[in-house]
Every structure is written in structure tokens, then in C-alpha cells.
Design an enzyme around this catalytic site. Structure first.
Site, PDB file in Angstrom:
ATOM      1  N   ARG A 221       3.892  -1.867   6.779  1.00 42.92           N
ATOM      2  CA  ARG A 221       2.987  -0.711   6.816  1.00 42.92           C
ATOM      3  C   ARG A 221       3.496   0.464   7.651  1.00 42.92           C
ATOM      4  NH1 ARG A 221      -2.993  -2.910   8.066  1.00 42.92           N
ATOM      5  NH2 ARG A 221      -3.460  -0.706   7.804  1.00 42.92           N
TER       6      ARG A 221
ATOM      7  N   HIS B  84      -0.303  -1.715  -3.996  1.00 42.24           N
ATOM      8  CA  HIS B  84      -0.729  -1.535  -2.603  1.00 42.24           C
ATOM      9  C   HIS B  84      -2.132  -2.095  -2.377  1.00 42.24           C
ATOM     10  CE1 HIS B  84       0.240   0.271   1.255  1.00 42.24           C
ATOM     11  NE2 HIS B  84      -0.967   0.809   1.331  1.00 42.24           N
TER      12      HIS B  84
ATOM     13  N   TYR C 277     -10.632  15.730  -7.778  1.00 43.15           N
ATOM     14  CA  TYR C 277     -10.526  17.174  -8.016  1.00 43.15           C
ATOM     15  C   TYR C 277      -9.083  17.682  -7.982  1.00 43.15           C
ATOM     16  CZ  TYR C 277     -15.534  17.049  -7.011  1.00 43.15           C
ATOM     17  OH  TYR C 277     -16.864  16.762  -7.022  1.00 43.15           O
TER      18      TYR C 277
END
Length: 795
Positions: free
Chosen positions: A29, A75, A119
């Protein structure tokens, strides 16, 4: 099977669990790989974008589509973590070279969040595609995804040195990485030099190719010691400073901030500046506004008509994030292990990685070319024996039989036989035959070139060199961050925050200190008198020498400035001098290094010492000024050169005058030499420079006095007995002063009363003359000290 339970200490279980967690965070990570410079989440985003076909020349797709692809396939974490990582890769103020081309609201340098993923739209940038180049040519290892249903790349082929170019930040367990971004062209130049000179020195790389980080927000790096330390050891700290310029606006000057330090929130910076102005720490600002637009940052700081731009900027650097530090920790994964590396090591790892990638895709291309060449050879054989081929195919009942006969009768491989069976009749056309022959020649050249690359190191290096040059030509851009090599400019000292102006400082008998712009504004309070005064700059240092041999220092600018009728402040407001110590001399030390003058000391027991003034420059509140014997005290300190003639006066009425060349200069904590040969019952009460036009005024404890022109005392050898000031051996001096004809002196009585008197009222005599009563009108028991009253009137 029968269940068995084994007891385990909770400490051991916790250690194992925490170790597993730590390794997961470190490898899976938080830390980037030294090869492609990517953390797993970034690598997965780029690979998923390629798999979706989101290349730079194609239309954008919804960010949610890409995030979903990453989450579903690679993931196993939250969508916000993936989207946040994607957003940062698209921000031009976060990434030196953006890897994601975003449409829509992707946040701002003011700290505004990006719009929701439904968006916004994304696709890969062209430079990101160079990270993925040749990934489908067996160049990198693929590993199972989180559920074993798919495979994902362990590392990307990475044609660009992304670890240095875009940098990385991450906090793992017990460690963190902080790698600043760099200029692509400069990193490539450093790689090319290291490729040609494997034993290159770090100093050469820094000086000629890679001088330091290059941040997307520009700004300025002040000093290069931190850069050198980081590049050498892997750890360091650099000072980042905002860029600004001055603009005239009518009678005012404006400071325009055009670039700010990396990862600094612009809105918060403006708030910091406004807060300083409101608190009065910066009083030269008339207005503050943000005029930033799509063209870039523009923060306008409008100054008052009397505002000092340089002083204001220094205060902004000192008290706001306009100047901030950036910690460098070049920590990355190397062979799945976290390692702190120097610059040369990181560069070498990238070169080694790219060489291996080139070898792998060259082997892939070689195998592909050899397979194709083999097929073309078979096709040629088939065309040469076309009638036999047709006969074999016609006589065969099935494809397998035809294939076996072709292999046997044409003496070709099964692969070649298969290609013959799949051959289209149009390949028999003359033009196609020529093309077939040309393809063979071309493939032969390629095969030869591939083998040469794999066999010869020089050829492999040549391929890598050309590849790096192409990357530089395609993506390099000018440096944005300026580097000021002078490390002395990195720290803003207190002097940088003070406007330099002239300063006059006085000290009164009752320890009242006053600072003003000139002597005309200095005055004492009622029933108080000025006994010392100096003049200099607001950046100078005041030295207060005490009778106990200590020197206390105070910066002139720390003194509050007083004007007009104000008399100043008590000295204890600024200095904590013990009650047992009394200030005997006030001196001023210029901000500039003093090499041409000394401080000369005389003690009660008759010792004289001269020490270079620079030895008294200190950042401590006080230091030892002179080494005193037991029961001895310092009586005065004056500024002299090495030749200055001086006078000392003893309590029993002896004066000796001698030159400065008669004793040597010594260090600060020394006792010095003998000034006068005193009897056991005698001690010194006064010391000063010899000035031919001055008078020595001597005052006894019982109020008698005389004045003698100093020129009447002949120069003698140091450590002599001296010359008698008065004839009566029973008199004891309370003190003496050297002053001009019109001066006034201040007598202090044992009961604490003070009496000013003009020396014009004191009779003039010659050495060994009489003493005259001057205190008939005063009410006193005994005179205890004598001081010269300082006249500060100027024309």
C-alpha cells in the site's frame, strides 16, 4: 480428526499479527517500487485504464467506470481511496507530469475537493502510456489478483524514471517516504551520464545535470546543502520559499506572490498573512487580495506608503508558510524490501531495470521474428514445389493427413506445414511472392539486430541511450523551481525582521535606559542624570559590563523606542542583572565584524587587560568578560586601539599615564597585566583614555576637589608608582573623572543623595597641588562615587 488446541502467548500472537499487517502496508500500500516509482493503487489504476482502452488519443470515460474496474478486478479497498489516488494523478499542482488526463472538477490548489467520480471523466496521458509501453511483450511478471481470478502486473515497464520525476509520499508502519519531484530532462541527462560513466561522482551529477528537485508549483529552493545531503545519504531537508515580485501602484508598492511552496494550500497561506496583519506582527500591509486565475497564482499584498518591501517579505518568510521546509527521505521498495537510497543508487536501479526490460522485449521480438521467418521459409518451399503441395492436399482425406504428408515429403516443420495449409491462394501472385522475399530479408536483419542487442552490452546500452533521448525530446520541459545555492539565505535571522535605522541610547544614574533616533531626544527624569550614552544602528548589540566581570548583551532593536519627553524604561525590564552587580560601562558593538578596535579593562586591584571586541559578540544573555581575582572588581571598560594612551587613578591620589603598546592583547577570560604599583592600602578608582585637552577632576570622600590639565602628567612606564595628584597624604579619593572645561559631574553621598556640580566651580591646580572644599552647601556624610554627567545637546 480430533481437534487439538495449543496454548499461545498473546504477546507472540500480537507480534505475528502486527508483523503481517506491517508487511502488508509496506509492500502492498504505502511505499513505491524503485523501478516504476508507483504504489500498487497507482499501478492498478494505470493498468486498468489501459485495459479499458483509455489511451490519450481516445475520448474520456467517466471516472466511476475506471474506479469500478480497479475495485472489481485488482484493488480490494474502498472506492474513495482509489478515486483520491486517481484525482492526485490528474492535478497539475500535485504531479510534475500528470499521468491522468482529467475532465471536470479535479480540485484546486486552494484545497477544494474534486467533484464526485460520477461527474468527472478520465483517460491516460501520453506520458503515462510510456509507463505501460511493451507490457504485453512478456517484459514484466504478472501475479494473481486478490481472488486469483485474474492477473495483474507486478511492476510496469516504465520507460520514464517516474520515482524521481513525479516523486512519492507515503506513511507505512514505522517508516515513511518523501521523494520530491524532479525535472524529466535533468533526470534523463543524469541517467545518460551514468550510463556512459558508471563510476560517475555524485558531485558531477549535481553540478552538471541534476541540481535538485523541480516542483510543479515552482517556488525557490534556498541553499543546496540539504539537497546534497539527501542525494548522498537518502535523507535531508530543503527550504522552500514562495516567489514574489514588486509592482508599483501609484504611491504604494505591491508585493505580488506568483509561486508558492509545493503542497501548500493557497487559501490557508492567505489566511496566515491576514492573521499576522490583524495581530500587528506585520504593520506595513494596507490590503490583501487573491487575484489568481487560470493564468496562474497572483496574491497581491498592498503596502502602506511607508512600508518596506524587503522587511515585509522577511517577516512573511519567518512567520508564514511562504517559507517552509520539505523533508526528503528517499525510501522505496527494492526487491520487495524498503531501502533508503542515495540518488546514484536510484538512478542505477532504473538503468538496470530498463536494461532488463529491453532484453525481455527483445527476446520476445526475436522469438516472434524467428517464428515468422520459419513460416516464410516453409511458404517458399511450398511455392517452389507447388504441384506437389496441391497433389498432397488433393490426395489427403483430412487436414491432419495432409499436414503429416507435407512434413514428410517437403522436409519441413509442423508449424510450416500448418502455415502452408492456411495460405491464401492470392499469395501465389507474383507481387506477393516479391513481398514474401522482401519480408524474409527484413526479418533476417531484425533477427541479426535482436541477437546483437542480447549479446553485446554496448548495443544494449545504445538502445537504452536512444530510448532515453526520445523520452527527453518528447516530454522534457523547462525547470520551474529556482535554486539559490547560498545556504546563509535559508534562515531568516532576527536582524532580517528589523528595519535598520540610526539609534541613540542613554543610561542614567538610576539605571533608566532610553532609545531614540538621535541624541537630541535623550533626556533624564527629574532628580536623575545621564551618565553614559552611545550611538549606532538598530541592528547593533549593546554590551553592559558589570563590576563582577560579566558582560550582558542586548540587541538595540529589542529596546522600545521613545521620543519627545519620554525618559525611557528601567534597565531591569530588559536585563536580569543580579543586585550584587553594578553596571560600570555601556558599549555598543556594530552588526558588522569589528577588526580594528579592542575593549580595555581596568580592575580595582590595578590589573589592565585589552581584548579584541569581536570576542564579546555573543548570542547568550551574558558571558564572562574578564577573569577576576578574589575580592577584585572591574571599575571601567573603554573602547581603544592597540596604541591608545590611558590613565589610571588610585584612591590614595596617584595617577599614572602610559601607552597601550606597553602591554599585549589577551583573550576574553584572562586577568591581564599590572597597570600601576599599588601599596597594600591603595586601590584604583578611575580609568580612562588620555586626552591632552581634558581635565582630571578628583574628588575626596570628605568633599574636597581639584582639577588638573591631563597634559601636566608626563607619560611613564606601566606598573610604576605614578604621580601625586594632591599633596596631603591623608586624603582618600571617592572618585575622579576626565572631562572638558564646561562639563558637569555628579557626586553621590553615602546617604544616597546626589549632587550635580559644574567643574567650572572647581579650582585648577597642578600635580601635587591643593584640594578645595566644594560641598559646603551640601548635606552629606561622605562622598561615595563620582560620575561625569553626559551632555547630549547637539547643534
Amino acid at each position: 480428526m480430533e481437534e487439538e488446541i495449543y496454548p499461545i502467548a498473546i504477546e507472540d500472537k500480537m507480534k505475528d499479527a502486527y508483523l503481517s499487517y506491517s508487511l502488508s502496508v509496506i509492500i502492498g500500500r504505502a511505499l513505491p517500487d524503485v523501478r516504476d516509482g508507483l504504489k500498487p493503487v497507482h499501478r492498478r489504476i494505470l493498468y486498468a485504464a489501459k485495459e479499458l482502452g483509455l489511451t490519450h488519443e481516445k475520448p474520456h470515460k467517466k471516472s466511476a467506470r475506471l474506479v469500478g474496474e480497479v475495485l472489481g478486478k485488482f484493488h480490494p479497498h474502498g472506492d474513495s481511496a482509489v478515486y483520491d489516488a486517481l484525482v492526485r494523478m490528474a492535478q497539475d499542482f500535485n504531479q510534475r507530469y500528470q499521468l491522468i488526463d482529467g475532465h471536470g472538477n479535479f480540485g484546486s490548489i486552494d484545497g477544494d475537493s474534486a467533484a464526485a467520480m460520477r461527474y468527472t471523466e478520465t483517460k491516460l496521458t501520453e506520458i503515462a502510456e510510456s509507463l505501460l509501453s511493451n507490457i504485453d511483450q512478456e517484459t514484466v511478471e504478472f501475479v494473481d489478483n486478490f481472488d486469483g481470478s485474474l492477473q495483474e502486473p507486478e511492476v510496469l515497464p516504465a520507460k520514464i524514471p517516474n520515482l524521481l520525476v513525479n516523486g512519492s509520499n507515503g506513511i507505512a508502519v514505522g517508516m515513511s517516504t518523501s521523494i520530491p519531484p524532479h525535472n524529466l530532462g535533468e533526470v534523463v541527462d543524469a541517467l545518460l551520464h551514468l550510463l556512459d560513466y558508471p563510476n560517475a561522482r555524485l558531485e558531477t551529477i549535481i553540478k552538471n545535470y541534476l541540481p535538485g528537485p523541480d516542483f510543479p508549483t515552482g517556488a525557490t529552493i534556498v541553499g543546496n546543502d540539504g539537497i546534497k545531503s539527501a542525494y548522498q545519504t537518502g535523507k535531508g531537508k530543503i527550504i522552500l520559499r514562495a516567489k514574489s515580485k514588486l509592482e508599483k501602484s501609484g504611491r504604494h508598492q505591491n508585493i505580488i506572490i506568483t509561486e508558492i511552496p509545493y503542497q501548500l494550500n493557497k487559501s490557508k497561506l492567505i489566511e496566515e498573512i491576514a492573521d499576522l496583519v490583524n495581530k500587528g506582527k506585520i504593520n506595513s500591509v494596507a490590503d490583501l487580495r487573491d487575484e489568481s486565475d487560470k493564468q496562474g497564482i497572483r496574491i497581491v499584498i498592498e503596502l502602506k506608503s511607508n512600508g518596506d518591501p524587503e522587511l515585509t517579505l522577511n517577516r512573511l518568510y519567518k512567520y508564514t508558510s511562504m517559507q517552509s521546509s520539505f523533508r526528503i527521505n528517499l525510501l522505496a521498495l527494492n526487491d520487495k524490501k524498503p531501502v533508503v537510497m542515495g540518488l546514484l543508487e536510484i538512478l542505477q536501479h532504473f538503468l538496470n531495470f530498463r536494461k532488463e526490460i529491453i532484453r525481455k522485449h527483445t527476446r520476445y521480438d526475436l522469438n516472434k521474428a524467428e517464428n515468422r521467418f520459419e513460416i516464410l521459409e516453409g511458404l517458399k518451399v511450398a511455392i517452389d514445389k507447388l504441384d506437389l503441395v496441391i497433389q498432397i492436399i488433393r490426395s489427403s482425406k483430412e487436414k491432419a493427413e495432409a499436414k503429416a504428408k507435407l512434413v514428410e515429403q517437403l522436409e519441413i516443420s509442423e508449424k510450416q506445414a500448418q502455415s502452408i495449409l492456411e495460405m491464401q491462394l492470392q499469395r501465389l501472385v507474383g507481387m506477393e511472392m516479391d513481398k514474401l522475399e522482401a519480408d524474409k530479408v527484413d526479418l533476417a536483419k531484425k533477427i541479426s539486430n535482436y541477437k546483437k542487442i542480447l549479446a553485446e552490452t554496448a548495443e544494449l546500452n545504445s538502445v537504452l541511450r536512444n530510448e532515453l533521448k526520445e523520452i527527453k525530446a518528447k516530454f522534457a520541459d523547462p525547470r520551474r523551481t529556482e535554486i539559490i545555492a547560498d545556504d546563509t539565505k535559508a534562515e531568516i535571522s532576527k536582524d532580517d525582521l528589523i528595519k535598520e535605522k540610526s539609534a541613540a541610547i542613554s543610561l542614567s544614574y538610576r539605571s533608566i535606559i532610553k532609545r531614540s533616533e538621535d541624541f537630541n531626544n535623550l533626556k533624564a527624569a527629574k532628580n536623575d542624570y545621564l551618565i553614559d550614552a552611545v550611538q549606532g544602528s538598530s541592528l547593533d548589540q549593546l554590551l553592559f559590563f558589570t563590576d563582577q566581570g560579566e558582560v550582558y548583551n542586548l540587541q538595540v532593536h529589542d529596546l522600545e523606542e521613545h521620543h519627545g519627553l519620554a525618559t525611557g524604561d528601567n534597565l531591569n525590564k530588559y536585563l536580569q542583572i543580579p543586585l550584587k552587580e553594578n553596571v560600570v560601562s555601556l558599549n555598543i558593538l556594530s552588526k558588522n565584524k569589528q577588526t580594528d578596535f579592542y575593549y580595555t579593562f581596568v580592575t580595582k586591584s590595578g590589573q589592565i587587560k585589552r581584548t579584541a571586541a569581536e570576542e564579546y559578540r555573543s548570542n547568550y544573555s551574558h558571558i564572562r568578560a574578564i577573569k577576576l581575582a578574589d575580592q577584585d572588581k572591574l571599575i571601567k571598560v573603554i573602547k581603544t586601539d592597540q596604541e591608545q594612551e590611558v590613565i589610571v587613578v588610585s584612591k590614595n591620589g596617584y595617577l599614572i599615564r602610559f601607552g597601550g603598546s606597553s602591554f599585549s592583547s589577551t583573550g576574553r577570560n584572562t586577568q591581564g597585566s599590572r597597570a600601576i604599583n599599588l601599596t597594600d592600602s591603595d586601590q584604583l578608582v578611575y580609568f580612562d583614555k588620555y586626552e591632552a585637552n581634558s581635565y582630571l577632576v578628583s574628588v575626596t570622600e570628605d568633599g574636597r576637589a581639584n582639577k588638573i590639565n591631563l597634559a601636566a602628567f608626563n607619560s611613564q612606564q606601566r606598573n610604576g608608582k605614578g604621580i601625586r595628584i594632591f599633596s596631603n597624604q591623608n586624603y582618600r579619593l571617592a572618585g575622579a573623572v576626565s572631562c572638558s572645561a564646561g562639563a558637569e559631574i555628579l557626586l553621590t553621598a553615602k546617604n544616597g543623595e546626589i549632587y550635580p556640580i559644574s567643574i567650572s566651580k572647581i579650582p585648577e591646580t597642578t600635580p601635587g597641588g591643593n584640594m578645595y572644599q566644594i560641598t559646603k552647601d551640601f548635606d552629606f556624610e561622605k562622598i561615595t562615587s563620582v560620575n561625569k554627567i553626559i551632555s547630549v545637546k547637539t547643534d
